[in-house]
Design a protein around this motif. Structure first.
Motif, PDB file in Angstrom:
ATOM      1  N   THR A  66       0.836  -1.194   0.000  1.00 35.65           N
ATOM      2  CA  THR A  66       0.000   0.000   0.000  1.00 35.65           C
ATOM      3  C   THR A  66       0.876   1.251   0.000  1.00 35.65           C
ATOM      4  O   THR A  66       2.037   1.216   0.410  1.00 35.65           O
ATOM      5  N   VAL A  67       0.297   2.344  -0.439  1.00 37.24           N
ATOM      6  CA  VAL A  67       1.026   3.611  -0.455  1.00 37.24           C
ATOM      7  C   VAL A  67       1.414   4.000   0.974  1.00 37.24           C
ATOM      8  O   VAL A  67       2.530   4.477   1.210  1.00 37.24           O
ATOM      9  N   ILE A  84       1.938   5.024  -7.399  1.00 38.82           N
ATOM     10  CA  ILE A  84       0.539   4.664  -7.148  1.00 38.82           C
ATOM     11  C   ILE A  84      -0.312   5.900  -6.873  1.00 38.82           C
ATOM     12  O   ILE A  84      -1.382   6.075  -7.453  1.00 38.82           O
ATOM     13  N   ASP A  85       0.153   6.740  -5.962  1.00 33.14           N
ATOM     14  CA  ASP A  85      -0.609   7.930  -5.553  1.00 33.14           C
ATOM     15  C   ASP A  85       0.359   9.030  -5.130  1.00 33.14           C
ATOM     16  O   ASP A  85       0.713   9.139  -3.954  1.00 33.14           O
ATOM     17  N   HIS A  98       0.171  12.125  -4.557  1.00 34.63           N
ATOM     18  CA  HIS A  98      -0.250  13.143  -3.597  1.00 34.63           C
ATOM     19  C   HIS A  98      -0.698  12.552  -2.258  1.00 34.63           C
ATOM     20  O   HIS A  98      -1.331  13.238  -1.457  1.00 34.63           O
ATOM     21  N   PHE A  99      -0.336  11.305  -1.994  1.00 33.45           N
ATOM     22  CA  PHE A  99      -0.668  10.693  -0.712  1.00 33.45           C
ATOM     23  C   PHE A  99      -0.021  11.520   0.401  1.00 33.45           C
ATOM     24  O   PHE A  99       1.121  11.951   0.295  1.00 33.45           O
ATOM     25  N   ASP A 100      -0.756  11.723   1.473  1.00 36.67           N
ATOM     26  CA  ASP A 100      -0.333  12.602   2.564  1.00 36.67           C
ATOM     27  C   ASP A 100       1.073  12.274   3.066  1.00 36.67           C
ATOM     28  O   ASP A 100       1.327  11.178   3.558  1.00 36.67           O
ATOM     29  N   GLY A 101       1.978  13.221   2.909  1.00 43.20           N
ATOM     30  CA  GLY A 101       3.336  13.084   3.409  1.00 43.20           C
ATOM     31  C   GLY A 101       4.324  12.434   2.451  1.00 43.20           C
ATOM     32  O   GLY A 101       5.532  12.515   2.662  1.00 43.20           O
ATOM     33  N   LEU A 102       3.823  11.803   1.411  1.00 44.35           N
ATOM     34  CA  LEU A 102       4.694  11.054   0.503  1.00 44.35           C
ATOM     35  C   LEU A 102       5.619  11.965  -0.295  1.00 44.35           C
ATOM     36  O   LEU A 102       6.827  11.717  -0.392  1.00 44.35           O
ATOM     37  N   GLU A 103       5.075  13.036  -0.855  1.00 39.52           N
ATOM     38  CA  GLU A 103       5.900  13.927  -1.680  1.00 39.52           C
ATOM     39  C   GLU A 103       7.024  14.545  -0.851  1.00 39.52           C
ATOM     40  O   GLU A 103       8.163  14.646  -1.320  1.00 39.52           O
TER      41      GLU A 103
END
Length: 177
Positions: free
Chosen positions: A22-23, A52-53, A55-60
């Motif tokens: 999962t992301v 996968i995503d 703009h997932f919170d904190g990923l960038e």
């Protein structure tokens, strides 16, 4: 394992691996690698999550942080430019983007980015960190006017005798033309 007639993977391990694609998992793995200074190892799982995503919170932020920590500044810039297009109120993006431009030697762009980050940030310590990065840059390039400008700005956000104040005093004491 074969001689003892044991499974390749213990049954209990299944519970711990239930979300390993999962992301959120990829972001958390990257966060922990970054946190312990292993940013090179953080990049692969963060890239998987980003695919996968993005703009997932904190990923960038984590991916850009890992790129900056490994001196992949252009990749950090690419990630953060897209991140800011998606969320222009996240000062962390500006902090990391300014850092990337500063380390690529584009001080004009770093200044522009840091000023935007400082304008939207509510944490004086983070404002001071962004500003002191510019002070350091102008110390290294021997631009006295810009050094003084950013030193004054930094001092708006710090307490006397803080570590940032000590840096500025050190640079002032060691200024040479």
């Amino acid at each position: 394992l074969k001689q003892l007639n044991l499974p390749n993977q213990p049954d209990w391990l299944q519970n711990y691996k239930s979300n390993d694609n999962t992301v959120a998992y990829f972001k958390n793995i990257g966060f922990h690698y970054n946190h312990v200074g292993a940013s090179q190892k953080a990049i692969a799982p963060l890239q998987k999550g980003y695919a996968i995503d993005p703009h997932f919170d904190g990923l960038e932020f984590e991916l850009a942080y890992a790129y900056n920590a490994t001196q992949n500044y252009q990749k950090a810039i690419e990630v953060l430019t897209k991140a800011i297009q998606n969320d222009a109120q996240n000062f962390w993006f500006f902090r990391e983007l300014g850092f990337a431009y500063k380390n690529m030697g584009n001080l004009e762009k770093a200044e522009e980015i840091y000023k935007k980050g400082i304008a939207i940030c509510t944490d004086n310590n983070q404002k001071a960190e962004m500003a002191v990065n510019m002070v350091q840059s102008y110390f290294k390039t021997k631009n006295k006017a810009k050094f003084d400008e950013w030193a004054m700005l930094t001092q708006q956000f710090i307490e006397k005798n803080s570590v940032f104040d000590q840096y500025i005093e050190y640079w002032k004491d060691n200024w040479s033309e």
